[in-house]
Design an enzyme around this catalytic site. Structure first.
Site, short mmCIF file in Angstrom:
data_model
loop_
_atom_site.label_atom_id
_atom_site.label_comp_id
_atom_site.label_asym_id
_atom_site.label_seq_id
_atom_site.Cartn_x
_atom_site.Cartn_y
_atom_site.Cartn_z
N LYS A 153 0.87 -1.22 -0.07
CA LYS A 153 0.13 -0.10 -0.10
C LYS A 153 0.82 1.30 0.17
CE LYS A 153 -4.00 1.99 2.47
NZ LYS A 153 -4.78 1.94 3.59
N SER A 210 -9.85 1.95 2.60
CA SER A 210 -8.88 2.74 1.90
C SER A 210 -7.82 1.95 1.16
CB SER A 210 -8.04 3.89 2.69
OG SER A 210 -7.02 3.39 3.80
N SER A 253 -10.24 -0.35 6.88
CA SER A 253 -9.61 -0.21 5.77
C SER A 253 -8.88 -1.41 5.08
CB SER A 253 -8.61 0.86 5.73
OG SER A 253 -9.18 2.20 5.69
#
Length: 489
Positions: A78, A153, A177
């Site tokens: 990420k 996210s 997330s």
């Protein structure tokens, strides 16, 4: 060569050890798969092809042993996890040119496991959002239906695993997330106990809530990944000096006598009928496996969303002060004074959702409002924690849906912040209490994946993996594949 992108970490490890394939073969196949699917998925912000192939070659020369299950395995990261020499943007314009000079602690763990970093994955800007639609760069698509959001996210991290671009990825979870995008994409996502995995080098959103965790397609793969990234880190003041067990060691499928709690609040108003049906079916499976499932109450969980948005936004307004156009990142050229540098850089560099949360947080912390908002939110947070501890005094696990709905359409909710914020109602309390939570596939509704959430007591991820593995072995949900991975329409 057979379809390597459709294999689990366990299967790839077996091929690598037997020398049927090399780490270089696997890395090349991974980039080929990404090039074939990236136009549809838009999961990556930055690729790391040259370095990845160099790393894979070095791993081949060193040799891959049976005892190192992650050696040569490609991993996606990420883009809010700092990577030395590899662009790290947090999906924001303000960091669009940020090339870090050090690695996050979790990256050092990745390298010491001999994994191969293939690139940085798209996300909501600064991890603020639940659909990966607030990214400055692109909108990642759901692996099952490219007209739907992948969740957020960590949408890029979940979608890349679900589409077979990488067998494992890392995400971060502040209020759901990791778990919510795992549910939306039909993969396994684990948010470990707060302090289990170092946050050093994770670009902070809300420091008392953030936690890094892995995405994989199976429970065993997930346990192997958490083994690799867990452990105490002196560079992180919130890191827990707790022994790390072998999470993959005790996956027998036997959960007879396990006591599982089902909070009545988690199947209440707002939960889609199809999601509810899948969860109740999962409850029956656990009972058939010899576990006891009983209804309990978590009365203060209904305040979770309000508490979260005050605390998270307050911490974000403090954490994001460092992005000022002075030391690194984007700097506005439209300036006449030092004040212009700060104001214009932040105005032009941050997206609307980030600005909204900074303003919410600054208001909550301001004189005259601190007691009414931030302090009160902290008090209710304690009540939420106490609710969980009362349940864990009698039960081994808590289960329920990960998200009240399946994935929704791109653009459908982005202009309705209340709907967007409420969609995290089932995941947020776990972060507020610092507990571990994971999402595993539990079937389909409207042709889209439903996630089953398992919540454990502090540092008891092992029990969660045992239950998740038993459920996975007793069902075929994890074998269902999106069309992009060879599934049927």
């Amino acid at each position: 060569m057979e379809k390597l992108y459709d294999k689990t970490i366990e299967e790839l490890h077996s091929l690598l050890v037997s020398k049927e394939i090399t780490a270089t073969d696997l890395a090349k196949d991974t980039f080929k798969r990404i090039s074939e699917t990236e136009a549809q998925m838009e999961a990556f912000i930055t690729l790391n092809e040259e370095n990845a192939l160099t790393t894979a070659k070095a791993i081949d020369e060193k040799g891959i042993t049976e005892s190192n299950p992650l050696a040569g395995i490609p991993i996606g990261i990420k883009d809010n996890i700092v990577t030395k020499g590899l662009l790290t943007t947090a999906a924001s314009k303000i960091l669009s040119n940020f090339n870090p000079i050090y690695d996050a602690s979790v990256m050092e763990k990745v390298y010491s496991s001999d994994m191969v970093t293939v690139g940085k994955l798209n996300m909501d800007e600064f991890a603020m959002g639940g659909s990966t639609e607030t990214s400055y760069f692109k909108k990642t698509k759901n692996a099952w239906d490219q007209t739907k959001v992948p969740g957020g996210s960590s949408g890029g991290s979940a979608a890349a695993v679900a589409a077979g671009q990488v067998p494992v990825s890392l995400g971060s979870d502040t209020g759901g997330s990791i778990r919510q995008p795992a549910a939306f994409n039909g993969v396994v996502g684990m948010k470990p106990t707060y302090g289990r995995v170092s946050r050093f080098g994770l670009i902070a959103f809300a420091s008392s809530l953030d936690q890094i965790g892995p995405f994989t397609r199976t429970v065993t793969d997930n346990a192997l990944a958490l083994n690799a990234i867990s452990g105490y880190d002196e560079k992180d003041g919130t890191s827990a000096g707790v022994k790390v067990p072998d999470f993959a060691a005790d996956l027998t499928g036997d959960i007879k006598g396990m006591k599982i709690a089902l909070p009545k609040e988690y199947l209440g108003e707002g939960v889609d009928a199809g999601v509810k049906q899948a969860i109740l079916k999962a409850v029956d499976t656990f009972k058939e496996l010899g576990a006891t499932v009983e209804e309990v109450s978590l009365p203060h969980s209904k305040y979770g969303v309000q508490v979260y948005y005050i605390i998270a936004s307050s911490e974000a307004s403090s954490n994001l002060q460092r992005f000022d156009g002075i030391r690194y990142g984007f700097r506005s050229e439209n300036v006449q004074s030092l004040e212009d540098v700060y104001v214009n850089t932040r105005t032009e560099g941050f997206g609307d959702e980030v600005k909204l949360r900074i303003m919410l947080g600054t208001f909550s912390l301001s004189a005259g409002y601190y007691d009414a908002y931030f302090k009160k939110a902290g008090q209710v947070r304690t009540l939420i924690m106490q609710d969980f501890q009362k349940v864990f005094a009698d039960y081994d696990l808590i289960i329920g849906p990960t998200s009240p709905t399946v994935a929704y359409g791109i653009g459908e909710n982005i202009n309705d912040p209340i709907t967007m914020y409420q969609s995290d109602i089932l995941t947020i309390p776990v972060n507020l209490a610092g507990l571990p939570g994971m999402s595993i596939p539990a079937g389909l509704s409207e042709g889209l994946p439903v996630g089953l959430q398992l919540i454990g007591n502090h540092f008891d991820e092992s029990t969660m993996y045992k239950a998740a593995y038993a459920f996975e072995q007793a069902t075929d949900h994890h074998k269902l594949k999106p069309v992009i991975l060879g599934g049927n329409k």
